[in-house]
Design a protein around this motif. Sequence first.
Motif, short mmCIF file in Angstrom:
data_model
loop_
_atom_site.label_atom_id
_atom_site.label_comp_id
_atom_site.label_asym_id
_atom_site.label_seq_id
_atom_site.Cartn_x
_atom_site.Cartn_y
_atom_site.Cartn_z
N LEU A 105 0.83 -1.20 0.00
CA LEU A 105 0.00 0.00 0.00
C LEU A 105 0.87 1.26 0.00
N VAL A 106 1.92 1.23 0.83
CA VAL A 106 2.88 2.35 0.84
C VAL A 106 3.58 2.45 -0.51
N GLY A 107 3.94 1.27 -1.06
CA GLY A 107 4.59 1.25 -2.36
C GLY A 107 3.73 1.84 -3.46
N LEU A 108 2.41 1.61 -3.38
CA LEU A 108 1.48 2.18 -4.36
C LEU A 108 1.49 3.71 -4.27
N PHE A 109 1.51 4.22 -3.05
CA PHE A 109 1.58 5.67 -2.84
C PHE A 109 2.88 6.23 -3.44
N ILE A 110 3.99 5.53 -3.18
CA ILE A 110 5.28 5.98 -3.69
C ILE A 110 5.31 5.93 -5.22
N SER A 111 4.73 4.86 -5.78
CA SER A 111 4.72 4.70 -7.23
C SER A 111 4.01 5.85 -7.93
N ARG A 112 3.00 6.41 -7.25
CA ARG A 112 2.25 7.53 -7.82
C ARG A 112 2.98 8.86 -7.69
N ARG A 113 4.00 8.91 -6.83
CA ARG A 113 4.60 10.21 -6.53
C ARG A 113 6.12 10.30 -6.71
N SER A 114 6.79 9.18 -6.89
CA SER A 114 8.26 9.24 -6.92
C SER A 114 8.79 10.02 -8.12
N HIS A 115 7.99 10.17 -9.17
CA HIS A 115 8.45 10.94 -10.34
C HIS A 115 8.17 12.43 -10.20
N TRP A 116 7.49 12.81 -9.12
CA TRP A 116 7.21 14.24 -8.92
C TRP A 116 8.51 15.01 -8.71
#
Length: 300
Positions: free
Chosen positions: A52-63
Amino acid sequence: MKQRQIERQSLIISIIVNAVTGLAGLAVYIVTDLNALLLDGVFSLIASLSALVGLFISRRSHWRTASFPQGLFFLEPLYAVIKSLAILFLLLITFLETSATAYAYFVNQIGHQIETGPVLPYTMTTGLICLLLGLYNSRQNDRINNMSTMLKSETKGNYIDAVISLGIGFAAFLLYFIAIEGPLGFLHYTGDFFITVILVLFSIKEPIAILISSFRELTYATTNDQDIRDMVYQILKPHLKHKKDDLDILIYKQGMQITVKIFILDLENTDLLTDLAQEKADLLNQLRKRYEHIRVEYTF
């Protein structure tokens, strides 16, 4: 389908599957009081939460931000480092708890007989599910050229979970053939300890390996992924083959981002500098056909 979409799809499935198997493991643990099942259930719940944390990171790490103009890709290896440490801590706690149980039995003759009734069907089912989930995540990561540090961590975790479940099931199966009054009857009271020790020994290598590789990414060390190195050099070769003696090339990977740093050794060669400047756009286009998040830097 883009790399990020494939990664997120896998993480969503991991969240659901791990949550179901984790809750089932805790339910069977409550019935049997088998500590190895507590390890199995909590391990799956940690995997669900981390996905679940990984999903959050996946959506934002390219920001991109003012502080991190190249993106937040460091969050991906940071995720893998924290998950590996959590797994190692869980293995240690479970080992200590079962060791205390074994000590109480052998020294003070205090113990409870292991209830194996629902263990075998549960462990065989969850073991197979975790194995299939690991194969799925591995296949998904293959589709994106094994670029996802998080899917790599998830895959290793799935396989560890499968080993834990199947190992518990195998041990429970053996107890059916061991007479409680016989010379091995003590296993009906301490088998939990021996199961856990074996599982810890078999499982501990993977989180340590992930911890080391993820820490290298987090600290921005040059990548030791030979597949990435070979592919990047293969793409660079036709562009730089006549200039390689004047260049030094280093490749870094942090999460899904790859950085190719080309150090120009001969600064007096103006023709070389001109050629490199002209070829950079074409070079980047070729690299981005293979890797979605990649940049090339010339360093003097």
